[in-house]
Design a protein around this motif. Structure first.
Motif, PDB file in Angstrom:
ATOM      1  N   PRO A 205       0.787  -1.226   0.000  1.00  0.00           N
ATOM      2  CA  PRO A 205       0.000   0.000   0.000  1.00  0.00           C
ATOM      3  C   PRO A 205       0.823   1.282   0.000  1.00  0.00           C
ATOM      4  O   PRO A 205       0.317   2.342  -0.351  1.00  0.00           O
ATOM      5  N   GLY A 206       2.089   1.194   0.408  1.00  0.00           N
ATOM      6  CA  GLY A 206       2.869   2.410   0.514  1.00  0.00           C
ATOM      7  C   GLY A 206       2.512   3.170   1.772  1.00  0.00           C
ATOM      8  O   GLY A 206       1.626   2.778   2.538  1.00  0.00           O
ATOM      9  N   PRO A 207       3.182   4.303   2.011  1.00  0.00           N
ATOM     10  CA  PRO A 207       2.917   5.081   3.234  1.00  0.00           C
ATOM     11  C   PRO A 207       1.547   5.749   3.192  1.00  0.00           C
ATOM     12  O   PRO A 207       0.980   5.999   2.129  1.00  0.00           O
ATOM     13  N   ILE A 208       1.015   6.033   4.385  1.00  0.00           N
ATOM     14  CA  ILE A 208      -0.265   6.739   4.480  1.00  0.00           C
ATOM     15  C   ILE A 208      -0.085   8.183   4.026  1.00  0.00           C
ATOM     16  O   ILE A 208       0.838   8.879   4.463  1.00  0.00           O
ATOM     17  N   ASP A 209      -0.968   8.628   3.141  1.00  0.00           N
ATOM     18  CA  ASP A 209      -0.898   9.983   2.604  1.00  0.00           C
ATOM     19  C   ASP A 209      -1.825  10.890   3.426  1.00  0.00           C
ATOM     20  O   ASP A 209      -2.991  11.082   3.087  1.00  0.00           O
ATOM     21  N   GLY A 210      -1.274  11.428   4.529  1.00  0.00           N
ATOM     22  CA  GLY A 210      -2.078  12.266   5.411  1.00  0.00           C
ATOM     23  C   GLY A 210      -2.624  13.500   4.718  1.00  0.00           C
ATOM     24  O   GLY A 210      -3.806  13.860   4.879  1.00  0.00           O
TER      25      GLY A 210
END
Length: 509
Positions: A205-210
């Motif tokens: 998923p990759g990093p969370i895009d806040g």
């Protein structure tokens, strides 16, 4: 790497009996949401009489759910891809049940609006999860078409069961009882989901895009709010629309630049994907707009009880269910650019029938709903499958969120714009007869329910004249609204004919 849409999951393994049991469980939240919307339309007269909302509050009672859901769908779909779609489904189901109970005990219109908004928050976790789990459960495209037809039919099934069950409850119990239906349905989901549904998530998923999450909410919620307010109050809603568009542009700009976006913007470059979204948006807008005015006409003008009004719409709801399955073999043999426009033209014919034949004849409304509901449901079944098949498997949650966002915006537009136009026409066309006191005249100008309550309190010749004037003004608005709904389906007809025949490829991440 690029894959043709037809190649994605076309020759995947066929699903066994556990997958079909999982489909039944996945249909429960869809059935729950669609029943909630339909029951609310039929409970609205009772709610209006007891809580006495203004016309704006009456629209907010319906729209608060869709507005919150629309703002959070993309975020919920992205989180489902990461933490697990089944987990998100169960989390949303439990939350939806508790806030439904809170709505059942709402003492004021403001409380009910707040509870409906909370239902939208948890509802946002339900819908993307069901669509993306369908994609991971049914990898064979032929089986997936049948599963999506059943999934789409669950919305129509809710439309069939909602009026009857809701009508029975409203006739025998207070209106609050309609919100308690969530309890047994959620209980069945909590039992069946862990047994039959296999967890799925994006493996990378990759990093969370806040920042992406924040921008998506700042774009969708103000845009939906602005559209609603523009229809009700005029230019003030333009501020929300402008704000939504600005934040939407910032969101898209960010998604195109980061290596692991929440949404694969390449999907929108595919004509089938974008065209199918437009078809779903127009279909839902016309469908919800129809239910908004017909439920009020049948009860407050035609004089049917809630149960009788629900039974009057069953043929159309059943036709909507059947149409989704009937169109499936045609969709596998003929191009969607042919099948979908034909279905949409049939749906538009139903609305034209209402506009030119008038809403005075109950049987005419029954026939019109059969024609309109069947055509729209068949079109949505085909376009819904195209949306799912256009997305790479690991981005199923995000693609499903886009699809559900279009659906919820259609619901918002159906009640906000079409309902707002109907309300504006009603207020303009209503001529208050002589002998009606000023305070009752004010209530009559707010809503149809207000006019009928005022006529009942007034009684006599003046009360009868007020009821007739309100009915004539409301039915005049139905004619205009039906023509606008038909025009929407004609626009969708043109869009589908020009976009759904494309054989371009979509990038797979």
């Amino acid at each position: 790497m690029s894959l043709s849409t037809d190649a994605i999951a076309t020759d995947g393994p066929r699903a066994g009996w556990r997958a079909w049991a999982a489909l039944i469980v996945l249909m429960l939240p869809v059935l729950l949401v669609s029943m909630d919307n339909t029951i609310l339309n039929f409970a609205l007269p009772a709610i209006a009489r007891e809580l006495e909302p203004t016309s704006a509050e009456q629209l907010w009672i319906i729209d608060a759910y869709s507005l919150m859901l629309a703002g959070l769908l993309v975020t919920a779909g992205s989180f489902g891809d990461r933490i697990g779609r089944r987990k998100m489904l169960l989390f949303g189901a439990v939350g939806f049940m508790f806030v439904s109970i809170a709505a059942a005990f709402a003492p004021t219109a403001e409380w009910l609006i707040a509870a409906r908004a909370a239902m939208g928050v948890f509802g946002a976790t339900l819908m993307p999860s069901t669509m993306s789990l369908l994609r991971s459960t049914f990898r064979h495209r032929g089986q997936r078409r049948i599963a999506i037809a059943a999934w789409s039919g669950a919305f129509a099934a809710g439309g069939a069961l909602g009026p009857v069950v809701g009508g029975f409850l409203i006739e025998h119990f207070p209106w609050q009882s309609v919100f308690l239906l969530a309890v047994p349905m959620v209980a069945l989901m909590l039992i069946g989901a862990p047994i039959f549904i296999v967890e799925s998530r994006d493996p990378n998923p990759g990093p969370i895009d806040g920042w992406g999450i924040l921008l998506s909410m700042l774009a969708l919620a103000p845009l939906a709010y602005g559209i609603k307010e523009l229809a009700v109050t005029g230019w003030p809603g333009a501020i929300g629309i402008v704000a939504g568009l600005v934040f939407g542009w910032l969101f898209v700009r960010r998604q195109l630049r980061i290596p692991h976006p929440m949404l694969d913007m390449a999907l929108f470059r595919r004509r089938k994907f974008s065209g199918s979204l437009a078809v779903n948006l127009c279909c839902v807008m016309a469908y919800i707009g129809f239910l908004y005015f017909v439920s009020q006409h049948l009860q407050m003008i035609a004089g049917l009880s809630p149960m009788e009004a629900g039974l009057a719409l069953i043929p159309g709801a059943v036709c909507s269910i059947v149409a989704g399955f009937v169109v499936t073999p045609f969709a596998s043999r003929f191009s969607a650019a042919i099948v979908v426009p034909i279905c949409l033209a049939i749906g538009a014919a139903g609305l034209v029938l209402v506009a030119f034949a008038g809403a005075g004849d109950v049987w005419m409304l029954v026939v019109a709903f059969v024609v309109m509901g069947g055509g729209a449901a068949a079109a949505q079944t085909v376009s819904g499958e195209l949306i799912i098949s256009s997305a790479p498997a690991h981005r199923a949650g995000a693609a499903s969120a886009i699809s559900e966002t279009a659906y919820e915006f259609g619901a918002v537009l159906g009640t906000s714009i079409l309902g707002g136009i109907l309300t504006a026409w009603y207020r303009t066309a209503l001529v208050i007869p002589e002998g009606v006191p000023q305070n009752l005249a004010g209530h009559a100008r707010e809503t149809l329910a207000g006019a009928m309550n005022a006529a009942e309190q007034l009684g006599g010749t003046a009360g009868g004249a007020l009821a007739e004037a309100a009915a004539a003004a409301f039915d005049g608005g139905i004619t205009v609204t039906s023509l606008i709904g038909a025009a929407l389906l004609v626009i969708a007809c043109v869009v589908s004919a020009t976009t759904l025949g494309s054989s371009r490829t979509v990038a797979s991440r």
